[in-house]
Design a protein around this motif. Structure first.
Motif, PDB file in Angstrom:
ATOM      1  N   VAL A  63      49.563  20.002  90.340  1.00 23.38           N
ATOM      2  CA  VAL A  63      49.164  19.390  89.070  1.00 23.38           C
ATOM      3  C   VAL A  63      48.354  20.397  88.260  1.00 23.38           C
ATOM      4  O   VAL A  63      47.311  20.875  88.736  1.00 23.38           O
ATOM      5  CB  VAL A  63      48.338  18.117  89.310  1.00 23.38           C
ATOM      6  CG1 VAL A  63      47.923  17.503  87.979  1.00 23.38           C
ATOM      7  CG2 VAL A  63      49.120  17.116  90.159  1.00 23.38           C
TER       8      VAL A  63
ATOM      9  N   ASP B  99      47.331  20.558  80.060  1.00 23.97           N
ATOM     10  CA  ASP B  99      48.723  20.358  79.663  1.00 23.97           C
ATOM     11  C   ASP B  99      49.194  21.492  78.762  1.00 23.97           C
ATOM     12  O   ASP B  99      48.406  22.101  78.018  1.00 23.97           O
ATOM     13  CB  ASP B  99      48.878  19.028  78.925  1.00 23.97           C
ATOM     14  CG  ASP B  99      48.644  17.833  79.834  1.00 23.97           C
ATOM     15  OD1 ASP B  99      48.773  18.012  81.065  1.00 23.97           O
ATOM     16  OD2 ASP B  99      48.304  16.744  79.323  1.00 23.97           O
TER      17      ASP B  99
ATOM     18  N   SER C 147      42.256  16.230  95.949  1.00 19.55           N
ATOM     19  CA  SER C 147      42.931  17.421  95.431  1.00 19.55           C
ATOM     20  C   SER C 147      42.379  18.662  96.112  1.00 19.55           C
ATOM     21  O   SER C 147      41.234  18.693  96.563  1.00 19.55           O
ATOM     22  CB  SER C 147      42.753  17.534  93.915  1.00 19.55           C
ATOM     23  OG  SER C 147      41.382  17.734  93.588  1.00 19.55           O
TER      24      SER C 147
END
Length: 747
Positions: free
Chosen positions: A344, A348, A392
């Protein structure tokens, strides 16, 4: 005897020093001292076949090291538990292997020594009963495992013990106790094949505190067909799911079995080259997944955590990576637990992430730079299907620099490539290079250099088939490079000129790209294909016809007419020769070597007089060693033969009388030996292949052959009889009357 008296005096002196200093070897106030703790000092004996763990010995100077030896490792074997150099405390394990008395000597690196005497006693009968479900040697596919069931009953309630299963070499096999049923006395050990193909190791079964016995030998093999993509232990939490693939060329699903209800396995789908399955962890504990097909097995273990833990993640990627616009980097993520991992981006629009493939517990992702120059993002590994879906693992960061130029190829024209041959493309600034049609060409990326990648294509399809080749890069449409067609490779021979081959001799042809190679005439040459390497085949021809006969040799390949290679003629074989042609005498037991040239055989005319062995060959020369085994005065003629020649007499050899062997001993005076003590004899017997050494009275001394060095034979006698018993010691060479050396009395 004087040397033995001096040695005894030294021992008595050392014993006095030890008595004065209380089990401490000390020679000056500031010298290194070796001390035995109370428990070590109190240890006087060991039971036969037992193991004593952790014998402690202390050294006053932590800067020196300590070594330990046993006076007779066949009675007590001593090994240091771990390397404790520098701590001043050393711990040793002792194995009591035979009844007897030994002295353990501890020596520091600066020369200080101390000794301890131990007696091994008892019958060695185990205080437990032990059995397993292993009935013999077995093999494991590389990376696979097997569960061994051991039944154990401890018959001595005062001594705590339990079964052990261990490998001699922990780098080949790994053993783990995975389950117990103490109510029924059953213990379950898992044996993992962690070594390489072709290695083997021995498993030993025993009990804590006792010397184990060899159970079997395990070999690591490579299955011809069946394999699993997972070859290591998979660790996860209850509720986790994991997909694995069983690869096989068979059209039948392998049988999948699990050894308990801690996990379940269900079939998912058929994939290229195999079958995909899903494992679900149901209960804490261990389990073994085993695939079986056509007599082959492959397996891997699963451990379900007793308490949930975070998924395991390992990556070899650099912490910081810089990519040009459009450039990609492949991340390898090794993960267990939590299901399928994903990568991930933290920001973005900087990179895109594409899952590439899975190989067992290794997951590969292609990350491509799509953002603006100087933009940056962190990457994290997450597990959306896990109960720890917000967990994570930081994978590092990617920074984008100016974009890469358009993809290019060094070859852009169509061409033909013969079947089996290869060609290498240089492809620049591209992320992929591939064939538009499958099963026509094999494509392998062989190397990279900066933005250049080198791809080797190999023609594997049928002649006439073709495929277009394409390259692609981020931000560019796939671009056609060229079309390559499979052509038929012409057959070739490394020998194309006529020649002569002597009868009985051989010659090997290297024939390439051909389906057959043969002689045009029969019964003149014998033709055998001896090996192949890629498109090359090696054929050995042997001349079996008569001198003057000849035959043409031909090779053929699909799409080509039969092609004549050459003509070979049978020549007259060279006459056999010997380097020795005069009669001679060879003493009984002695040997002589003949050099025989151009002959197919060499043999004696009479049997049981000489032993004949071919020891080596060099071209047309053969070396035969003869040994006189008959009685003095016997003789035999020797003959050699070759195709096209009558048998030829070489010479006559007569067996002569052997030299007498003189025996000498380093000990010839009578002496006494304490019960349980040993003494070594050196017997010198020049020319003797072996000697006989034994006491004249049985049950008084045990004799052990130690070694042979040149003409010297070393034997050890150990006093096993009763005090006052004595026996003469005798030695002799073969065929001689035994010679009395001395008389030894037990004190």
């Amino acid at each position: 005897m004087k040397k033995r008296i001096r040695a005894l005096s030294m021992v008595l002196a050392l014993s006095l020093v030890i008595a004065v200093f209380g089990n401490t070897a000390a020679f000056a106030a500031d010298a290194t001292q070796i001390t035995f703790p109370e428990e070590t000092d109190a240890l006087q004996s060991l039971q036969l076949n037992s193991i004593y763990y952790g014998l402690e010995v202390n050294v006053s100077n932590p800067d020196v090291t300590l070594s330990a030896v046993s006076s007779d490792p066949s009675i007590v074997k001593i090994e240091e538990e771990t390397d404790t150099s520098g701590s001043g405390a050393y711990y040793y394990d002792l194995e009591a292997r035979l009844n007897g008395v030994v002295t353990l000597t501890f020596t520091t690196s600066d020369g200080v020594s101390a000794t301890k005497t131990l007696t091994v006693e008892g019958t060695g009968e185990p205080t437990y009963t032990l059995s397993s479900d292993v009935t013999g040697n077995f093999s494991l596919n590389k990376g696979s495992s097997r569960i061994v069931k051991v039944h154990f009953e401890n018959n001595d309630v005062d001594t705590y013990s339990y079964p052990t299963l261990s490998a001699q070499n922990g780098k080949v096999l790994k053993t783990t106790l995975v389950n117990t049923d103490e109510d029924n006395g059953d213990y379950y050990f898992r044996v993992d094949a962690v070594g390489t193909i072709g290695q083997s190791d021995d498993l030993y079964l025993g009990a804590y505190g006792f010397i184990p016995n060899k159970l079997c030998t395990v070999s690591i093999i490579q299955n011809k067909d069946l394999r699993l993509d997972t070859t290591t232990e998979y660790i996860c939490n209850t509720g986790d799911k994991y997909h694995f693939i069983a690869y096989t060329n068979s059209g039948i699903n392998p049988q999948i079995m699990v050894d308990n209800e801690n996990i379940s396995v269900t079939f998912v789908t058929t994939v290229y080259g195999g079958y995909e399955y899903e494992m679900e962890a149901l209960e804490p504990g261990t389990a073994l997944i085993t695939a079986t097909l056509n007599g082959e097995t492959a397996s891997f273990p699963v451990t379900v955590n007793e308490e949930d833990d975070f998924p395991s993640v390992v990556s070899d990627a650099p912490a910081e990576i810089t990519l040009s616009q459009g450039e990609s980097h492949t991340y390898k993520i090794t993960a267990m637990g939590g299901g399928v991992p994903i990568i991930v981006p933290g920001t973005d629009g900087v990179v895109s992430v594409q899952f590439e493939k899975k190989e067992g517990i290794d997951y590969y992702f292609q990350v491509t730079a799509i953002g603006e120059v100087d933009s940056q993002t962190n990457l994290s590994v997450m597990f959306p299907d896990s109960t720890y879906d917000d967990y994570s693992v930081d994978l590092g960061s990617i920074t984008i620099k100016e974009g890469a130029p358009a993809p290019q190829s060094d070859t852009n024209s169509d061409f033909t490539l013969k079947k089996g041959e290869s060609y290498t493309f240089k492809i620049s600034n591209a992320s992929s290079f591939y064939a538009g049609s499958s099963n026509v060409f094999q494509v392998v990326k062989v190397s990279t250099s900066g933005s250049d990648a080198y791809y080797k294509i190999t023609a594997i399809g049928n002649p006439g088939q073709s495929a277009g080749f394409y390259m692609s890069a981020p931000g560019y449409a796939p671009q056609k490079v060229c079309v390559v067609t499979v052509g038929q490779a012409a057959p070739q021979s490394d020998t194309n000129s006529d020649f002569t081959l002597k009868k009985g001799e051989s010659y090997t042809f290297k024939i390439s790209n051909a389906s057959s190679f043969y002689a045009g005439s029969s019964n003149v040459f014998q033709v055998v294909k001896v090996s192949t390497s890629g498109s090359d085949a090696y054929y050995k021809i042997t001349a079996i016809g008569n001198p003057g006969q000849s035959a043409g040799f031909y090779m053929s390949a699909p799409g080509y007419a039969a092609q004549k290679v050459c003509v070979v003629t049978v020549g007259q074989a060279a006459a056999p020769k010997s380097d020795t042609n005069s009669d001679f005498t060879l003493k009984k037991g002695a040997s002589y070597t003949f050099k025989i040239s151009n002959a197919t055989s060499f043999y004696p005319g009479s049997s049981n007089i000489f032993q004949v062995a071919k020891v080596s060959t060099s071209g047309s020369d053969a070396y035969y060693k003869i040994t006189a085994i008959g009685n003095p005065g016997q003789s035999a003629g020797f003959y050699m033969s070759a195709p096209g020649y009558a048998s030829q007499k070489v010479c006559v050899i007569t067996v002569g009388a052997p030299d007498s062997v003189s025996i000498q001993s380093d000990t010839n005076l009578d002496f006494s030996l304490a019960k349980g003590a040993s003494y070594q004899f050196k017997i010198t017997a020049p020319g003797a292949s072996s000697i006989t050494f034994n006491p004249g009275t049985a049950g008084v001394f045990q004799v052990t052959f130690l070694r042979r060095t040149g003409n010297d034979f070393f034997y050890k006698i150990t006093a096993i009889g009763k005090s006052g018993q004595q026996a003469g010691i005798y030695a002799s060479a073969s065929g001689q009357v035994a010679k009395k050396l001395c008389v030894v009395t037990i004190k």
